[in-house]
Design a protein around this motif. Structure first.
Motif, PDB file in Angstrom:
ATOM      1  N   HIS A  81       0.984 -16.254  14.501  1.00  0.00           N
ATOM      2  CA  HIS A  81       2.025 -15.502  15.210  1.00  0.00           C
ATOM      3  C   HIS A  81       2.761 -16.404  16.200  1.00  0.00           C
ATOM      4  O   HIS A  81       3.989 -16.378  16.289  1.00  0.00           O
ATOM      5  CB  HIS A  81       1.404 -14.329  15.972  1.00  0.00           C
ATOM      6  CG  HIS A  81       0.633 -13.384  15.102  1.00  0.00           C
ATOM      7  ND1 HIS A  81       1.009 -13.079  13.830  1.00  0.00           N
ATOM      8  CD2 HIS A  81      -0.496 -12.669  15.348  1.00  0.00           C
ATOM      9  CE1 HIS A  81       0.151 -12.228  13.310  1.00  0.00           C
ATOM     10  NE2 HIS A  81      -0.770 -11.973  14.200  1.00  0.00           N
ATOM     11  N   ILE A  82       1.975 -17.179  16.938  1.00  0.00           N
ATOM     12  CA  ILE A  82       2.573 -18.091  17.929  1.00  0.00           C
ATOM     13  C   ILE A  82       3.465 -19.105  17.229  1.00  0.00           C
ATOM     14  O   ILE A  82       4.601 -19.369  17.652  1.00  0.00           O
ATOM     15  CB  ILE A  82       1.478 -18.805  18.738  1.00  0.00           C
ATOM     16  CG1 ILE A  82       0.653 -17.788  19.526  1.00  0.00           C
ATOM     17  CG2 ILE A  82       2.086 -19.836  19.685  1.00  0.00           C
ATOM     18  CD1 ILE A  82      -0.631 -18.369  20.107  1.00  0.00           C
TER      19      ILE A  82
ATOM     20  N   GLY B 157       5.931   0.698   0.566  1.00  0.00           N
ATOM     21  CA  GLY B 157       6.603  -0.580   0.351  1.00  0.00           C
ATOM     22  C   GLY B 157       8.110  -0.481   0.499  1.00  0.00           C
ATOM     23  O   GLY B 157       8.748  -1.340   1.113  1.00  0.00           O
ATOM     24  N   PHE B 158       8.687   0.588  -0.041  1.00  0.00           N
ATOM     25  CA  PHE B 158      10.137   0.763   0.061  1.00  0.00           C
ATOM     26  C   PHE B 158      10.551   1.004   1.512  1.00  0.00           C
ATOM     27  O   PHE B 158      11.559   0.466   1.980  1.00  0.00           O
ATOM     28  CB  PHE B 158      10.583   1.932  -0.812  1.00  0.00           C
ATOM     29  CG  PHE B 158      12.072   2.123  -0.848  1.00  0.00           C
ATOM     30  CD1 PHE B 158      12.869   1.319  -1.637  1.00  0.00           C
ATOM     31  CD2 PHE B 158      12.680   3.100  -0.070  1.00  0.00           C
ATOM     32  CE1 PHE B 158      14.248   1.479  -1.665  1.00  0.00           C
ATOM     33  CE2 PHE B 158      14.049   3.276  -0.087  1.00  0.00           C
ATOM     34  CZ  PHE B 158      14.836   2.457  -0.894  1.00  0.00           C
ATOM     35  N   GLY B 159       9.780   1.813   2.234  1.00  0.00           N
ATOM     36  CA  GLY B 159      10.097   2.071   3.636  1.00  0.00           C
ATOM     37  C   GLY B 159      10.048   0.812   4.473  1.00  0.00           C
ATOM     38  O   GLY B 159      10.919   0.566   5.325  1.00  0.00           O
ATOM     39  N   ILE B 160       9.035  -0.028   4.248  1.00  0.00           N
ATOM     40  CA  ILE B 160       8.932  -1.293   4.973  1.00  0.00           C
ATOM     41  C   ILE B 160      10.110  -2.203   4.622  1.00  0.00           C
ATOM     42  O   ILE B 160      10.667  -2.882   5.495  1.00  0.00           O
ATOM     43  CB  ILE B 160       7.599  -1.983   4.634  1.00  0.00           C
ATOM     44  CG1 ILE B 160       6.440  -1.199   5.255  1.00  0.00           C
ATOM     45  CG2 ILE B 160       7.583  -3.428   5.136  1.00  0.00           C
ATOM     46  CD1 ILE B 160       5.085  -1.642   4.792  1.00  0.00           C
TER      47      ILE B 160
ATOM     48  N   PHE C 210       5.040  -5.514  16.476  1.00  0.00           N
ATOM     49  CA  PHE C 210       4.086  -4.441  16.204  1.00  0.00           C
ATOM     50  C   PHE C 210       3.996  -4.164  14.705  1.00  0.00           C
ATOM     51  O   PHE C 210       2.899  -4.005  14.144  1.00  0.00           O
ATOM     52  CB  PHE C 210       4.521  -3.192  16.967  1.00  0.00           C
ATOM     53  CG  PHE C 210       3.585  -2.024  16.827  1.00  0.00           C
ATOM     54  CD1 PHE C 210       2.229  -2.175  17.027  1.00  0.00           C
ATOM     55  CD2 PHE C 210       4.070  -0.769  16.504  1.00  0.00           C
ATOM     56  CE1 PHE C 210       1.371  -1.101  16.894  1.00  0.00           C
ATOM     57  CE2 PHE C 210       3.219   0.314  16.373  1.00  0.00           C
ATOM     58  CZ  PHE C 210       1.869   0.145  16.565  1.00  0.00           C
ATOM     59  N   VAL C 211       5.141  -4.132  14.037  1.00  0.00           N
ATOM     60  CA  VAL C 211       5.169  -3.881  12.595  1.00  0.00           C
ATOM     61  C   VAL C 211       4.448  -5.005  11.846  1.00  0.00           C
ATOM     62  O   VAL C 211       3.668  -4.751  10.911  1.00  0.00           O
ATOM     63  CB  VAL C 211       6.615  -3.755  12.094  1.00  0.00           C
ATOM     64  CG1 VAL C 211       6.676  -3.850  10.572  1.00  0.00           C
ATOM     65  CG2 VAL C 211       7.207  -2.431  12.552  1.00  0.00           C
ATOM     66  N   ILE C 212       4.680  -6.243  12.241  1.00  0.00           N
ATOM     67  CA  ILE C 212       4.055  -7.379  11.560  1.00  0.00           C
ATOM     68  C   ILE C 212       2.535  -7.290  11.634  1.00  0.00           C
ATOM     69  O   ILE C 212       1.835  -7.451  10.631  1.00  0.00           O
ATOM     70  CB  ILE C 212       4.553  -8.708  12.170  1.00  0.00           C
ATOM     71  CG1 ILE C 212       6.015  -8.952  11.789  1.00  0.00           C
ATOM     72  CG2 ILE C 212       3.692  -9.877  11.709  1.00  0.00           C
ATOM     73  CD1 ILE C 212       6.645 -10.138  12.479  1.00  0.00           C
ATOM     74  N   ILE C 213       2.011  -7.003  12.818  1.00  0.00           N
ATOM     75  CA  ILE C 213       0.562  -6.984  12.987  1.00  0.00           C
ATOM     76  C   ILE C 213      -0.061  -5.781  12.285  1.00  0.00           C
ATOM     77  O   ILE C 213      -1.123  -5.871  11.678  1.00  0.00           O
ATOM     78  CB  ILE C 213       0.198  -7.021  14.490  1.00  0.00           C
ATOM     79  CG1 ILE C 213      -1.223  -7.564  14.686  1.00  0.00           C
ATOM     80  CG2 ILE C 213       0.338  -5.694  15.145  1.00  0.00           C
ATOM     81  CD1 ILE C 213      -1.355  -9.029  14.489  1.00  0.00           C
ATOM     82  N   ILE C 214       0.606  -4.635  12.339  1.00  0.00           N
ATOM     83  CA  ILE C 214       0.072  -3.436  11.674  1.00  0.00           C
ATOM     84  C   ILE C 214       0.185  -3.566  10.161  1.00  0.00           C
ATOM     85  O   ILE C 214      -0.714  -3.142   9.411  1.00  0.00           O
ATOM     86  CB  ILE C 214       0.801  -2.176  12.169  1.00  0.00           C
ATOM     87  CG1 ILE C 214       0.443  -1.905  13.639  1.00  0.00           C
ATOM     88  CG2 ILE C 214       0.442  -0.978  11.321  1.00  0.00           C
ATOM     89  CD1 ILE C 214      -1.037  -1.648  13.895  1.00  0.00           C
ATOM     90  N   LEU C 215       1.277  -4.153   9.676  1.00  0.00           N
ATOM     91  CA  LEU C 215       1.424  -4.376   8.239  1.00  0.00           C
ATOM     92  C   LEU C 215       0.328  -5.308   7.739  1.00  0.00           C
ATOM     93  O   LEU C 215      -0.255  -5.081   6.664  1.00  0.00           O
ATOM     94  CB  LEU C 215       2.809  -4.956   7.932  1.00  0.00           C
ATOM     95  CG  LEU C 215       3.069  -5.338   6.470  1.00  0.00           C
ATOM     96  CD1 LEU C 215       2.902  -4.131   5.554  1.00  0.00           C
ATOM     97  CD2 LEU C 215       4.463  -5.937   6.319  1.00  0.00           C
ATOM     98  N   PHE C 216       0.037  -6.349   8.501  1.00  0.00           N
ATOM     99  CA  PHE C 216      -1.037  -7.268   8.113  1.00  0.00           C
ATOM    100  C   PHE C 216      -2.370  -6.527   8.014  1.00  0.00           C
ATOM    101  O   PHE C 216      -3.123  -6.687   7.041  1.00  0.00           O
ATOM    102  CB  PHE C 216      -1.144  -8.402   9.132  1.00  0.00           C
ATOM    103  CG  PHE C 216      -2.246  -9.380   8.835  1.00  0.00           C
ATOM    104  CD1 PHE C 216      -2.009 -10.476   8.013  1.00  0.00           C
ATOM    105  CD2 PHE C 216      -3.520  -9.207   9.358  1.00  0.00           C
ATOM    106  CE1 PHE C 216      -3.031 -11.369   7.721  1.00  0.00           C
ATOM    107  CE2 PHE C 216      -4.542 -10.103   9.067  1.00  0.00           C
ATOM    108  CZ  PHE C 216      -4.297 -11.189   8.253  1.00  0.00           C
TER     109      PHE C 216
ATOM    110  N   TYR D 195       8.405  -7.296   3.108  1.00  0.00           N
ATOM    111  CA  TYR D 195       8.942  -7.531   4.454  1.00  0.00           C
ATOM    112  C   TYR D 195       9.871  -8.741   4.489  1.00  0.00           C
ATOM    113  O   TYR D 195      10.945  -8.691   5.094  1.00  0.00           O
ATOM    114  CB  TYR D 195       7.789  -7.735   5.442  1.00  0.00           C
ATOM    115  CG  TYR D 195       8.244  -8.027   6.844  1.00  0.00           C
ATOM    116  CD1 TYR D 195       8.607  -6.997   7.710  1.00  0.00           C
ATOM    117  CD2 TYR D 195       8.347  -9.333   7.321  1.00  0.00           C
ATOM    118  CE1 TYR D 195       9.052  -7.264   8.999  1.00  0.00           C
ATOM    119  CE2 TYR D 195       8.792  -9.610   8.594  1.00  0.00           C
ATOM    120  CZ  TYR D 195       9.139  -8.579   9.438  1.00  0.00           C
ATOM    121  OH  TYR D 195       9.581  -8.846  10.706  1.00  0.00           O
ATOM    122  N   THR D 196       9.471  -9.843   3.860  1.00  0.00           N
ATOM    123  CA  THR D 196      10.201 -11.103   4.027  1.00  0.00           C
ATOM    124  C   THR D 196      11.536 -11.143   3.283  1.00  0.00           C
ATOM    125  O   THR D 196      12.554 -11.565   3.837  1.00  0.00           O
ATOM    126  CB  THR D 196       9.332 -12.284   3.560  1.00  0.00           C
ATOM    127  OG1 THR D 196       8.957 -12.083   2.180  1.00  0.00           O
ATOM    128  CG2 THR D 196       8.074 -12.380   4.404  1.00  0.00           C
TER     129      THR D 196
END
Length: 478
Positions: free
Chosen positions: A18-19, A195-198, A290-296, A321-322
């Motif tokens: 993340h950093i 997946g579509f929502g993300i 927040f989305v990145i960490i929860i998606l992971f 996501y990407t």
């Protein structure tokens, strides 16, 4: 608190990624005409597609993975150097090279950590990833405020620390009970709405990132501290919710929180003065982290309860996501060239996010409800995870090569049935109801009725009994 007594410091190494990705891109030396994020995320998307195909064809041996780890760490270190170190020849070429090297390697590093998280019990993984988010945001604040050379040194070292802590974590992984595998070839498509929502959310963030206001929000010490402080507050609040109050996480409710953060920033920002609007716009950055960490965490939870390899699950999910992010960034640049007024674009984005949250992040799908569901079990005898898991195991046992299964397979080949129609045919031949079939595939009964209608048409029958008779009359050739 039991979690804080048992947490191992090496397990927090995920924060290094993340950093690295945040500070390497936000501290990158400006290069005129070089869309850093677009290039990095496009290259990252290509590498994720490659991971899916490689792992699906033949999973890599651990020795091969270790070699890729070394190459990945070297690429990330070089990328950080080219992006953030003030070289005499810094410009579009060095930025492009850094973006390519970073895009190739960061996805693999995330995937390797996803393998570790997929081995963890969700009761440990959930608070761990939230603590990682809080500490990572604190560390990002420090790195953001460092002078260029020390910041580059830190970012060059981050990939090495990420892999050292990963190996230590893998060697000392906490034992967990064998999970139910309720995501498989028949149920994985129940997650398409997620997946579509993300993808839509990520696309809108990509559009926002290319707006002038987004640049305003990322400048200045106060704005940097405010953004990372917001991330820390959200992470610690959810950590207390999970650890202190022993409550679960709902994927749908999490996206409601994301919607609140995004809508607050996008609705009120155009009506405030530049400084205040810049601070308020940090809510977008908080929501994105927040989305990145929860998606992971969600992908790790899906991988743990899936019959697929963790790297395959992560790569396919992260691609949602990407790739939309990079496409949204491209569109945002085009919109900016057409009209400098972002008010209408922001209003459209808020409207789109509301629609997506309402339609794609509700709890209508059993497959979606099962994400994080074990956090809510509390030792109950009958839970959705246990019920659906046991059902999938029973279905797998039924697919043993008995005569009925062989007849259904022969009939499916003869009539060129789809894989879904084949399985529904077999379940109906075994006397299963439409309700049972809907639960088995994590779909609605209306969808099952549609499949049955097509199946009847292909078989030339008009009732379930005629279907059973058709199967029994099918010859199995050796």
């Amino acid at each position: 608190m039991r979690f804080f007594k048992t947490v191992q410091p090496c397990n927090l190494g995920l924060m290094c990624i993340h950093i690295w990705i945040y500070c390497s891109t936000h501290r990158a030396i400006p290069a005129e005409g070089m869309p850093l994020m677009t290039v990095m995320y496009l290259v990252l998307s290509v590498s994720l597609v490659a991971m899916v195909f490689v792992e699906r064809a033949k999973p890599l041996a651990e020795r091969t993975k270790r070699r890729v780890d070394v190459a990945s760490a070297v690429c990330m270190a070089c990328a950080a150097f080219f992006l953030t170190f003030p070289l005499p020849f810094s410009g579009a070429s060095t930025t492009f090279l850094g973006a390519v090297l970073g895009g190739v390697s960061v996805g693999w590093t995330y995937a390797r950590w996803a393998e570790f998280y997929a081995e963890l019990d969700i009761h440990y993984a959930a608070p761990l990833v939230l603590l990682t988010m809080a500490l990572g945001s604190l560390a990002k604040t420090v790195v953001d405020l460092l002078p260029p050379v020390p910041a580059t040194v830190v970012l060059v070292c981050m990939p090495i620390v990420a892999y050292v802590t990963l190996y230590r974590s893998t060697a000392s992984v906490r034992p967990a009970l064998e999970p139910y595998r309720y995501y498989n070839s028949r149920t994985i498509m129940s997650l398409w709405r997620v997946g579509f929502g993300i993808a839509v959310y990520s696309f809108t963030v990509g559009v926002i990132q290319s707006m002038p206001l987004a640049q305003l929000a990322s400048t200045g010490v106060v704005a940097i501290v405010a953004k990372h402080a917001g991330e820390i507050v959200v992470a610690l609040a959810l950590l207390a919710w999970v650890v202190a109050f022993k409550r679960g996480l709902s994927f749908g409710r999490i996206w409601n929180l994301v919607l609140v953060l995004m809508a607050t920033a996008l609705i009120f920002t155009p009506y405030l003065e530049d400084v205040l609007s810049g601070y308020l716009f940090t809510f977008v950055g908080v929501a994105q982290t927040f989305v990145i960490i929860i998606l992971f965490l969600a992908l790790a939870d899906i991988a743990r309860h899936s019959s697929y390899q963790p790297i395959t699950v992560f790569a396919a999910g992260w691609l949602a996501y990407t790739l939309p992010f990079s496409l949204g960034d491209i569109l945002g640049e085009s919109l900016q060239a057409i009209t400098p007024d972002a008010s209408m674009a922001m209003a459209a984005i808020v409207w789109l996010l509301v629609i997506v949250t309402l339609l794609f992040f509700d709890e209508s799908s059993a497959g979606k409800r099962l994400i994080f569901t074990e956090l809510n079990d509390e030792g109950d005898e009958d839970t959705p995870a246990k019920r659906f898991g046991a059902q999938q195991e029973a279905l797998n046992e039924e697919k043993a090569a008995d005569m009925l299964s062989l007849r259904c397979t022969a009939l499916a080949k003869e009539l060129k049935l789809t894989p879904r129609e084949h399985e529904i045919l077999e379940l109906m031949a075994r006397g299963r109801s439409k309700t049972y079939i809907a639960e088995a595939f994590f779909i609605s009964e209306n969808t099952v009725r549609g499949h049955v209608k097509h199946l009847y048409a292909k078989l030339g029958v008009h009732s379930k009994q005629e279907l059973v008779d058709r199967v029994e009359q099918t010859e199995v050739r050796g």
